[in-house]
Design a protein around this motif. Structure first.
Motif, PDB file in Angstrom:
ATOM      1  N   SER A  16       0.851  -1.188   0.000  1.00  0.00           N
ATOM      2  CA  SER A  16       0.000   0.000   0.000  1.00  0.00           C
ATOM      3  C   SER A  16       0.885   1.234   0.000  1.00  0.00           C
ATOM      4  O   SER A  16       1.919   1.260   0.652  1.00  0.00           O
ATOM      5  N   TYR A  17       0.444   2.257  -0.723  1.00  0.00           N
ATOM      6  CA  TYR A  17       1.241   3.468  -0.919  1.00  0.00           C
ATOM      7  C   TYR A  17       0.464   4.676  -0.426  1.00  0.00           C
ATOM      8  O   TYR A  17      -0.737   4.786  -0.652  1.00  0.00           O
ATOM      9  N   TYR A  18       1.161   5.599   0.244  1.00  0.00           N
ATOM     10  CA  TYR A  18       0.452   6.719   0.853  1.00  0.00           C
ATOM     11  C   TYR A  18       0.991   8.089   0.482  1.00  0.00           C
ATOM     12  O   TYR A  18       2.202   8.319   0.435  1.00  0.00           O
ATOM     13  N   ASP A  19       0.013   8.983   0.240  1.00  0.00           N
ATOM     14  CA  ASP A  19       0.277  10.394  -0.020  1.00  0.00           C
ATOM     15  C   ASP A  19      -0.386  11.155   1.128  1.00  0.00           C
ATOM     16  O   ASP A  19      -1.588  11.007   1.355  1.00  0.00           O
ATOM     17  N   PHE A  20       0.396  11.954   1.871  1.00  0.00           N
ATOM     18  CA  PHE A  20      -0.151  12.631   3.045  1.00  0.00           C
ATOM     19  C   PHE A  20      -0.511  14.102   2.811  1.00  0.00           C
ATOM     20  O   PHE A  20      -0.619  14.873   3.756  1.00  0.00           O
TER      21      PHE A  20
END
Ligand SMILES: [Zn+2]
Lengths: 446, 95
Positions: free
Chosen positions: A137-141
């Protein structure tokens, strides 16, 4: 047996502030991933959150517009949970002391106007955005920490249509006061629904099911409709309704179980000592009150009383801020309110509906609509031609005079010329003339 | 209100921590000791006393809504154990 549905809605709205809730990062959309982040919104150790004053202003504004009581002393709380969209492993929100409580919205309802109570509105922060791929899973904050208000209704709605009406009204009010753009497709407005059923006439509440993942007002309506049917069917088959969270599956048009009560979260709320408590005095509340613009309800009354519009037209035209603004711009351009309203309620809204567009997508200017009405009133074009001109205006954004001129749509009002044309048609169709004289009205079709 | 090993297991699970049986036993004992000590506070009569969040009666430390520079993206991602395409990468999670 007849059943009655009990519906409550939880709506999250992103506030239109320039910066995030607890840090000075921009809330702007677009750009690259993870470029609007700082130690606070990334939850790095030792960073200290500081509450955004404007976000509090907006929340008070929303509260007042929704007829709430603003609570004088409130504090922020930590909602603890582990999910990678939340960098701190807790969300800073309000628990026991929401900023606003006990409001209401009036909706048209099936049996006349109905009050839907608002239980509470509290301030909190948004989470980051996840992308799930095969390998992880990849996250952009960039959205993590963006100011939100959560608006929780009382379980006062009884039909999916009422829920949709509540949402439409809520959106209109929030857009009017300018606290959010409320774009569901961009995620600045999100809605979860609590649905239960009970035998009609019963006072007790049934077991409630929470529905998530609805991406449009239409989806909310459909999901609730589906869920009510599912619960009634289950009860009639002698099954128990389980307290659980279900996800709306837009492609299968059904709700699917996500997690049961046993797996419900235990958030272990406690006061967040990083943030000094909030005290809102009467002076502050009054300052916000004075900054409130005219609300839909007030606008509607004014349209009826001062502009002489029918109640229904006034309600439709004030349903969105943009629609009302377009109407008012037309009137300001010298348009007759009733004529403008007729065109907007008729051709304009019908075309927008057909093409699934919003008033903001309209290419022509309010002045063009006023001009079109003027052309009819002066007799330059007929009502039928006007509809064709309108269609052209809608598609091209050109002004009506130009369209009429270019397409040679000018109405012939020279009587001699019209008689000449009539005689020519009659001469060329002698049989039809005879038929008509003999009473066959089909000849009129010519 | 004594803490049982079940309570410790539950709290450990909430905090995503894993302990062996022996550690669990020790935590149960320790926590009971700590709570017993704190329990003394309940001897104070707090009838009608408001919950206090901070040691001082302070309110409204607020910030104006003015944008300041964020971290450079490289800097923001610097501590990430795993990253890809300018995104933080974590083990796959789908709720
Ligand atoms: Zn930040």
């Amino acid at each position: 047996m007849k059943y009655e549905a009990i519906i409550g809605l939880e709506v999250h709205v992103e506030l239109a502030t320039k910066t995030k809730m607890y840090c000075s990062c921009t809330t702007e959309f677009g750009g690259d991933t993870n470029n609007h982040c700082c130690p606070v919104c990334l939850g790095l150790p030792g960073s200290l959150p500081v509450l955004n004053k404007e976000a509090v202003n907006y929340a008070i504004k929303a509260g007042l517009a929704l007829n709430c009581t603003i609570n004088k002393e409130t504090y922020m709380a930590r909602k603890n949970y582990f999910y990678p969209d939340c960098p701190k492993n807790y969300q800073i929100t309000q628990d026991e002391t929401p900023l606003c409580t006990d409001g209401y919205i009036e909706v048209a309802g099936e049996d006349g106007e109905k009050k839907i109570r608002i239980h509470r509105i509290h301030i909190e922060e948004d989470t980051g955005k996840g992308f799930h791929r095969v390998d992880g899973s990849y996250y952009d904050f960039n959205r993590a920490g963006v100011p939100l208000i959560e608006i929780v209704s009382s379980p006062d709605m009884r039909t999916p249509q009422e829920a949709k009406e509540y949402l439409e009204k809520l959106k209109a009010i929030l857009q009017y006061v300018g606290v959010s753009d409320c774009k569901m497709e961009e995620g600045s407005l999100r809605c979860d629904a609590n649905v239960s059923i009970r035998p009609e006439g019963s006072e007790e509440f049934g077991v409630k099911v929470e529905i998530k993942n609805m991406n449009s007002f239409r989806a909310v309506e459909k999901a609730i409709e589906y869920e009510i049917k599912r619960q009634i069917k289950a009860v009639e088959n002698g099954e128990d309704i389980v307290q659980e969270t279900r996800r709306w599956d837009e492609s299968r048009l059904e709700t699917v179980s996500m997690r049961s009560k046993e797996h419900a979260h235990d958030y272990r709320y406690f006061p967040d000592a990083d943030i000094i408590s909030l005290s809102v005095d009467d002076e502050w509340i009054n300052r916000v009150k004075e900054s409130l613009p005219e609300l839909p309800e007030q606008k509607k009354t004014r349209y009826v009383k001062e502009l002489g519009l029918p109640e229904y037209d006034a309600m439709i035209l004030t349903m969105s801020k943009s629609l009302a603004a377009f109407f008012e711009a037309c009137v300001a351009e010298g348009g007759n309110p009733k004529e403008v309203s007729n065109w907007m309620m008729g051709e304009l809204l019908r075309t927008l509906n057909d093409k699934m567009l919003e008033i903001d997508d309209v290419k022509f200017r309010p002045a063009d609509l006023v001009k079109l009405i003027e052309l009819i009133n002066k007799g330059t074009i007929s009502g039928t031609i006007a509809k064709k001109v309108f269609k052209e205006m809608f598609e091209t954004g050109n002004n009506p005079e130009k369209i009429v001129e270019e397409k040679g749509m000018v109405q012939v009002s020279d009587e001699g010329a019209i008689i000449e044309i009539i005689n020519k048609v009659l001469d060329e169709n002698p049989q039809s003339v005879i038929d008509f004289k003999n009473g066959k009205t089909k000849a009129m079709a010519l | 209100m004594a803490v049982t090993i079940k309570d410790v297991e539950y709290v450990a699970k909430l905090a995503r921590l894993e302990f062996n049986e022996q550690q669990m036993q020790k935590f149960t004992q320790d926590l009971n000791g700590i709570l017993g000590y704190v329990e003394k506070l309940s001897e104070v009569d707090t009838e009608g006393v408001e919950i206090s969040i901070h040691p001082f009666p302070m309110f409204n430390a607020l910030r104006e809504d003015i944008v300041r520079p964020s971290l450079d993206r490289e800097e923001a991602l610097l501590n990430a154990p795993e990253k890809e395409d300018n995104l933080f990468k974590v083990p796959k999670v789908i709720e």
